[in-house]
Design an enzyme around this catalytic site. Sequence first.
Site, short mmCIF file in Angstrom:
data_model
loop_
_atom_site.label_atom_id
_atom_site.label_comp_id
_atom_site.label_asym_id
_atom_site.label_seq_id
_atom_site.Cartn_x
_atom_site.Cartn_y
_atom_site.Cartn_z
N ILE A 231 0.83 -1.21 0.00
CA ILE A 231 0.00 0.00 0.00
C ILE A 231 0.86 1.26 0.00
O ILE A 231 0.39 2.34 -0.31
CB ILE A 231 -0.98 0.04 1.20
CG1 ILE A 231 -0.24 0.16 2.53
CG2 ILE A 231 -1.93 -1.14 1.19
CD1 ILE A 231 -1.12 0.57 3.69
N ASP A 232 2.15 1.12 0.34
CA ASP A 232 3.01 2.31 0.50
C ASP A 232 3.41 2.96 -0.82
O ASP A 232 3.82 4.12 -0.84
CB ASP A 232 4.30 1.94 1.25
CG ASP A 232 4.03 1.29 2.59
OD1 ASP A 232 2.94 1.55 3.14
OD2 ASP A 232 4.88 0.53 3.10
N GLU B 66 3.56 8.70 8.45
CA GLU B 66 4.06 8.15 9.72
C GLU B 66 5.58 8.28 9.86
O GLU B 66 6.10 8.31 10.96
CB GLU B 66 3.61 6.69 9.89
CG GLU B 66 4.17 5.72 8.85
CD GLU B 66 3.71 4.28 9.07
OE1 GLU B 66 3.13 4.00 10.14
OE2 GLU B 66 3.93 3.46 8.17
N GLN C 88 -6.23 1.28 6.55
CA GLN C 88 -5.76 1.52 5.18
C GLN C 88 -5.44 0.24 4.43
O GLN C 88 -5.45 0.21 3.20
CB GLN C 88 -4.52 2.42 5.21
CG GLN C 88 -4.83 3.80 5.70
CD GLN C 88 -3.60 4.49 6.26
OE1 GLN C 88 -2.84 5.10 5.54
NE2 GLN C 88 -3.39 4.40 7.56
N ASN D 56 -15.40 7.67 -21.17
CA ASN D 56 -14.00 7.55 -21.60
C ASN D 56 -13.91 7.39 -23.12
O ASN D 56 -13.21 6.52 -23.62
CB ASN D 56 -13.31 6.38 -20.90
CG ASN D 56 -11.79 6.46 -21.02
OD1 ASN D 56 -11.22 7.54 -21.14
ND2 ASN D 56 -11.13 5.33 -20.99
N MET E 57 -23.48 2.23 -18.71
CA MET E 57 -23.52 3.40 -19.59
C MET E 57 -22.28 3.42 -20.49
O MET E 57 -21.48 2.50 -20.46
CB MET E 57 -23.56 4.68 -18.74
CG MET E 57 -24.88 4.91 -18.07
SD MET E 57 -24.83 6.34 -16.99
CE MET E 57 -25.57 7.56 -18.04
N HIS F 127 -28.03 6.28 -14.16
CA HIS F 127 -27.29 7.50 -13.84
C HIS F 127 -26.53 7.46 -12.52
O HIS F 127 -25.83 8.42 -12.19
CB HIS F 127 -28.22 8.71 -13.89
CG HIS F 127 -28.52 9.13 -15.30
ND1 HIS F 127 -29.39 8.41 -16.09
CD2 HIS F 127 -28.05 10.14 -16.06
CE1 HIS F 127 -29.44 8.98 -17.29
NE2 HIS F 127 -28.64 10.02 -17.29
N MET F 128 -26.68 6.38 -11.76
CA MET F 128 -25.86 6.27 -10.54
C MET F 128 -24.37 6.25 -10.92
O MET F 128 -23.52 6.58 -10.11
CB MET F 128 -26.23 5.02 -9.74
CG MET F 128 -25.95 3.71 -10.43
SD MET F 128 -26.59 2.30 -9.51
CE MET F 128 -25.40 2.18 -8.20
#
Length: 784
Positions: A174-175, A273, A309, A541, A583, A671-672
């Site tokens: 994750i870093d 951190e 995280q 896109n 969509m 449309h969500m």
Amino acid sequence: MDADDSRAPKGSLRKFLEHLSGAGKAIGVLTSGGDAQGMNAAVRAVVRMGIYVGAKVCFIYEGYQGMVDGGSNIAEADWESVSSILQVGGTIIGSARCQAFRTREGRLKAACNLLQRGITNLCVIGGDGSLTGANLFRKEWSGLLEELARNGQIDKEAVQKYAYLNVVGMVGSIDNDFCGTDMTIGTDSALHRIIEVVDAIMTTAQSHQRTFVLEVMGRHCGYLALVSALACGADWVFLPESPPEEGWEEQMCVKLSENRARKKRLNIIIVAEGAIDTQNKPITSEKIKELVVTQLGYDTRVTILGHVQRGGTPSAFDRILASRMGVEAVIALLEATPDTPACVVSLNGNHAVRLPLMECVQMTQDVQKAMDERRFQDAVRLRGRSFAGNLNTYKRLAIKLPDDQIPKTNCNVAVINVGAPAAGMNAAVRSAVRVGIADGHRMLAIYDGFDGFAKGQIKEIGWTDVGGWTGQGGSILGTKRVLPGKYLEEIATQMRTHSINALLIIGGFEAYLGLLELSAAREKHEEFCVPMVMVPATVSNNVPGSDFSIGADTALNTITDTCDRIKQSASGTKRRVFIIETMGGYCGYLANMGGLAAGADAAYIFEEPFDIRDLQSSVEHLTEKMKTTIQRGLVLRNESCSENYTTDFIYQLYSEEGKGVFDCRKNVLGHMQQGGAPSPFDRNFGTKISARAMEWITAKLKETRGRGKKFTTDDSVCVLGISKRNVIFQPVAELKKQTDFEHRIPKEQWWLKLRPLMKILAKYKASYDVSDSGQLEHVQPWSV
């Protein structure tokens, strides 16, 4: 490196996956070090791709510890063993820190356990420590085999048969602290967790006029802190790579009090951190809180996010990244020779690349060395172009110089939103306004698209007016699909009335068409002879000139989350197939990539014509699937993929053909997909690309300073986009040739190359072009 330096060979030299065979090979896959969301997607891709090419694939449970312990920790995987894991965080095969593997005796045991199962190909998913360990293991391999032969644990034939160990790494962390790769698996999901928390904290902070100090993970890498600060518009950020200058305490307090004076009801300070000052002394959250309370007397709270995280569901980006990397890793292992160095498969821009593992590790260690020696500029440079770019953008947007220190250009730059709303549009407007003001321009906001432009709905917009816009969904300026063609006279009048010297258009395909119309009207209306640039923002896109659009990532996450819930419903009901309509107009990006991220069985798109035989084949495929332990199906359909094979038609066909085997349900997402808070990717993409657009406008306006020059050349009307690895400005006149205007899509779309991946991972036979794979590149240090 150029964007074109790895073009696929032409004609007969093209290489397809069918030319590669894994028959007789055994691949071991393990996850090691700290877990990261998306590791399961990588494991799934390695297992399924390995099986697809005919190799045997084994899980190595509990990382290197499982390799050393052997026994049931190394088990053969099958197709179904990686089903339903795409949406699960962490790693299903476990991960553990292993002291034994650090010793030669431990590695000797590991080698023996692998040989018993004929495994000479390793796919390691982990951080730099795990990958360094794998490389050492590979180097020692022949020596370990000889020692095992001397001990009588293996015979001489085995030494020759298994003489080489191939190692391919995928960075799961994750870093995002591994040099050579733009994004590591898990980073985007960690950003999602941070931004979810920040968005939630903002409401309580505003209610009480509080200051919040948020501590995020990342060890000695400030990537998460920097990008989350950029994504939420934090007041201050503390990073290990770029410590604050001497006297930062006073500067920070001045900044916080200035923001409060501008009627801002909250302050957000983000701390990595591993944050340090210029003397390498730690800067802690508590120290910052104490400072704010004693100096300013603000009600201040500290929130340490911690292991939140690492948790939760992987984002769509991480699932697609991990799936692409997993497939690439298997291809790299199949193509490996005894002379091939251990490599890492990674992402550079939008392009999958292979890099020598130890070059990446060396550069990662160089960053730490630079920080230890207080060479902070070198540390930022070694982190790469993306990190340095994020840092520069944050500084420009967070700190406003006093008005008397900004040289005025006497230029008016207007910003307009055009087309359908897309999450991230507001972040793009905020960035453009602030960069424009910092460059000395007067910024004007045009409300309600070209319709509002013609009616004169234009107001000056200031630095504080766009505060807090980054996390807002939709379009605050208002947006319409109306094109400028029928309002050219009125718009020209407004351009003249407001003395507009440049125009930034943020929007979708309508914005692109509008830009073409304004460009064509230059001969008749000299008011349009100004620099004009478009930033693509649409969930579909489908804008020519860019691989990505603002808003598409948020829509993709909405689709993926919905598909996860629907799959869960289908799993409970058993023997049920869901048909989901997405969509995108005629562009199949959302359906295809949503299918890849959600683990769909099929995705029907306009770009790949299909007929009744293909639908029948899908039904047969699902009928076979229902005989296994995975008794559910998921099919995505792009809204305009076919005039006659509608969602209702496909639903009815599946219902009829599946009678007695499975039942069917349909969902139209609608449309969500345009709504919701923008994802971290869209916030930052919008912020950075808009800042680049304003830099381009400023450079163009400098050419004319004091001369009143008119812009008539093609290169003064551009679309700004990402293509492979580069951010490029392309004249709309050139892009016309690359556009299918009838269907509102580019003639060539990069993501179609990934289409076979979705099919292969769903157990279909597909022809996958691997011509772009196989070039081992070198890590390029970047100069700031």
